[in-house]
Write a protein that holds these residues in place. Structure first.
Motif, PDB file in Angstrom:
ATOM      1  N   MET A   1       0.796  -1.336   0.055  1.00  0.00           N
ATOM      2  CA  MET A   1       0.142  -0.191  -0.106  1.00  0.00           C
ATOM      3  C   MET A   1       0.806   1.127  -0.099  1.00  0.00           C
ATOM      4  N   ALA A   2       0.481   2.394  -0.642  1.00  0.00           N
ATOM      5  CA  ALA A   2       1.287   3.377  -1.012  1.00  0.00           C
ATOM      6  C   ALA A   2       0.810   4.536  -0.094  1.00  0.00           C
ATOM      7  N   GLU A   3       1.353   5.561  -0.143  1.00  0.00           N
ATOM      8  CA  GLU A   3       1.071   6.825   0.816  1.00  0.00           C
ATOM      9  C   GLU A   3       0.460   7.677  -0.346  1.00  0.00           C
ATOM     10  N   HIS A   4      -0.712   8.395  -0.100  1.00  0.00           N
ATOM     11  CA  HIS A   4      -1.187   9.446  -0.946  1.00  0.00           C
ATOM     12  C   HIS A   4      -1.632  10.769   0.032  1.00  0.00           C
ATOM     13  N   LEU A   5      -1.238  11.853  -0.843  1.00  0.00           N
ATOM     14  CA  LEU A   5      -1.217  13.181  -0.199  1.00  0.00           C
ATOM     15  C   LEU A   5      -2.342  13.887  -0.752  1.00  0.00           C
ATOM     16  N   VAL A   6      -3.430  14.680   0.087  1.00  0.00           N
ATOM     17  CA  VAL A   6      -4.468  15.338  -0.568  1.00  0.00           C
ATOM     18  C   VAL A   6      -3.853  16.771  -0.294  1.00  0.00           C
ATOM     19  N   VAL A   7      -3.691  17.571  -1.069  1.00  0.00           N
ATOM     20  CA  VAL A   7      -3.245  19.154  -0.832  1.00  0.00           C
ATOM     21  C   VAL A   7      -4.887  19.810  -0.846  1.00  0.00           C
ATOM     22  N   MET A   8      -5.129  20.176   0.275  1.00  0.00           N
ATOM     23  CA  MET A   8      -6.726  20.775   0.302  1.00  0.00           C
ATOM     24  C   MET A   8      -6.696  22.160   0.955  1.00  0.00           C
ATOM     25  N   GLY A   9      -7.683  22.872   0.581  1.00  0.00           N
ATOM     26  CA  GLY A   9      -8.026  23.934   0.838  1.00  0.00           C
ATOM     27  C   GLY A   9      -9.073  24.912   0.148  1.00  0.00           C
TER      28      GLY A   9
ATOM     29  N   THR B   1      -1.485  21.132   8.755  1.00  0.00           N
ATOM     30  CA  THR B   1      -1.968  22.409   8.107  1.00  0.00           C
ATOM     31  C   THR B   1      -0.835  23.290   8.181  1.00  0.00           C
ATOM     32  N   VAL B   2      -0.581  24.134   6.973  1.00  0.00           N
ATOM     33  CA  VAL B   2       0.462  24.841   6.773  1.00  0.00           C
ATOM     34  C   VAL B   2      -0.153  26.189   6.279  1.00  0.00           C
ATOM     35  N   GLU B   3       0.340  27.172   7.063  1.00  0.00           N
ATOM     36  CA  GLU B   3      -0.206  28.301   6.678  1.00  0.00           C
ATOM     37  C   GLU B   3       0.286  28.986   5.140  1.00  0.00           C
ATOM     38  N   SER B   4       1.301  28.684   4.744  1.00  0.00           N
ATOM     39  CA  SER B   4       1.634  28.916   3.242  1.00  0.00           C
ATOM     40  C   SER B   4       2.162  30.236   3.204  1.00  0.00           C
ATOM     41  N   PRO B   5       3.265  30.371   3.381  1.00  0.00           N
ATOM     42  CA  PRO B   5       3.769  32.089   3.003  1.00  0.00           C
ATOM     43  C   PRO B   5       3.743  31.992   1.389  1.00  0.00           C
ATOM     44  N   GLU B   6       4.092  33.380   0.938  1.00  0.00           N
ATOM     45  CA  GLU B   6       4.106  33.625  -0.402  1.00  0.00           C
ATOM     46  C   GLU B   6       4.607  32.717  -1.170  1.00  0.00           C
ATOM     47  N   GLY B   7       6.073  32.468  -1.105  1.00  0.00           N
ATOM     48  CA  GLY B   7       6.915  31.757  -1.762  1.00  0.00           C
ATOM     49  C   GLY B   7       6.420  30.321  -1.898  1.00  0.00           C
ATOM     50  N   LEU B   8       6.187  29.843  -3.213  1.00  0.00           N
ATOM     51  CA  LEU B   8       5.840  28.586  -3.430  1.00  0.00           C
ATOM     52  C   LEU B   8       6.797  27.447  -3.058  1.00  0.00           C
ATOM     53  N   GLU B   9       8.169  27.388  -3.430  1.00  0.00           N
ATOM     54  CA  GLU B   9       9.036  26.743  -2.987  1.00  0.00           C
ATOM     55  C   GLU B   9       9.017  26.753  -1.326  1.00  0.00           C
ATOM     56  N   GLU B  10       9.194  28.036  -0.736  1.00  0.00           N
ATOM     57  CA  GLU B  10       9.015  27.981   0.785  1.00  0.00           C
ATOM     58  C   GLU B  10       7.893  27.048   1.290  1.00  0.00           C
ATOM     59  N   THR B  11       6.688  27.198   0.582  1.00  0.00           N
ATOM     60  CA  THR B  11       5.560  26.232   1.138  1.00  0.00           C
ATOM     61  C   THR B  11       5.741  24.853   1.075  1.00  0.00           C
ATOM     62  N   VAL B  12       6.331  24.537  -0.298  1.00  0.00           N
ATOM     63  CA  VAL B  12       6.544  22.914  -0.435  1.00  0.00           C
ATOM     64  C   VAL B  12       7.380  22.849   0.763  1.00  0.00           C
ATOM     65  N   ASP B  13       8.548  23.338   0.769  1.00  0.00           N
ATOM     66  CA  ASP B  13       9.603  22.870   1.772  1.00  0.00           C
ATOM     67  C   ASP B  13       8.848  22.637   3.448  1.00  0.00           C
ATOM     68  N   MET B  14       7.726  23.676   3.562  1.00  0.00           N
ATOM     69  CA  MET B  14       7.152  23.533   4.812  1.00  0.00           C
ATOM     70  C   MET B  14       6.306  22.256   4.952  1.00  0.00           C
ATOM     71  N   VAL B  15       5.797  21.860   3.772  1.00  0.00           N
ATOM     72  CA  VAL B  15       4.915  20.952   3.801  1.00  0.00           C
ATOM     73  C   VAL B  15       5.743  19.678   3.904  1.00  0.00           C
ATOM     74  N   VAL B  16       6.941  19.380   3.272  1.00  0.00           N
ATOM     75  CA  VAL B  16       7.617  18.449   3.298  1.00  0.00           C
ATOM     76  C   VAL B  16       8.099  18.172   4.806  1.00  0.00           C
ATOM     77  N   GLU B  17       8.625  19.363   5.444  1.00  0.00           N
ATOM     78  CA  GLU B  17       9.090  19.272   6.722  1.00  0.00           C
ATOM     79  C   GLU B  17       7.827  18.880   7.879  1.00  0.00           C
ATOM     80  N   ALA B  18       6.822  19.393   7.339  1.00  0.00           N
ATOM     81  CA  ALA B  18       5.738  18.992   8.454  1.00  0.00           C
ATOM     82  C   ALA B  18       5.260  17.402   8.108  1.00  0.00           C
ATOM     83  N   LEU B  19       5.143  17.043   7.080  1.00  0.00           N
ATOM     84  CA  LEU B  19       4.921  15.554   6.895  1.00  0.00           C
ATOM     85  C   LEU B  19       6.153  14.707   7.367  1.00  0.00           C
TER      86      LEU B  19
END
Length: 168
Positions: free
Chosen positions: A1-9, A146-164
């Motif tokens: 079984m694999a892991e599946h991410l749902v990016v929601m909002g 939950t990630v508040e997602s700052p303006e920068g897209l790469e920064e947001t992805v970094d935050m998501v990866v770290e939080a996961l």
């Protein structure tokens, strides 16, 4: 079984853009749940009418079925999907494998600016208020971050990866 991410909002939170970048970074399949809407749902939203739970049910099952197809092959996925309500996320969790949620939660004022400035999308800015009203944040018993997602897209992805990574 694999892991599946749902990016929601809500619409304009950045879920499609962040989802694509996240899938590319993780080297996994990506889908935008908007592509699974039947034509009648798209027409309804274009006309400025919010979808009902009944409108969303077959759409959510289609998204879960897409995830299940990849899981059957042992392939992880990322899907961008509003998943505003707990009940909607329950449908998405019917897919096999581990389904984790990434709630992008920028400030509502920032979202409003993004939605007004966006072109070529069927979701009119007038429906943002109904989405914000429907939004049920992740519950403690839900597998997600939950990630508040700052303006920068790469920064947001970094935050998501770290939080996961922090939540296993």
């Amino acid at each position: 079984m694999a892991e599946h991410l749902v990016v929601m909002g809500v619409s304009g939170s950045g879920k499609t853009t962040v989802g694509r970048l996240l899938a590319a970074r993780l080297d996994v399949a990506f889908a935008d749940a908007d592509d699974f809407h039947p034509a009648r749902n798209v027409a309804k939203m274009r006309a400025g009418h919010p979808l009902t739970d009944a409108d969303r049910e077959p759409w959510l099952h289609a998204v879960a079925a897409w995830t299940a197809e990849y899981d059957h092959e042992g392939r992880p996925t990322v899907v961008a999907c509003s998943a505003l309500k707990y009940a909607y996320r329950e449908v998405l969790r019917t897919a096999p494998g581990r389904v984790r949620f990434v709630h992008l939660a920028p400030a509502p004022a920032e979202i409003a600016v993004r939605v007004r400035e966006r072109t070529g999308h069927f979701m009119p800015p007038e429906l943002l208020a109904s989405q914000l009203a429907d939004l049920q944040p992740l519950r403690p018993d839900e597998d997600g971050v939950t990630v508040e997602s700052p303006e920068g897209l790469e920064e947001t992805v970094d935050m998501v990866v770290e939080a996961l990574e922090e939540t296993g």
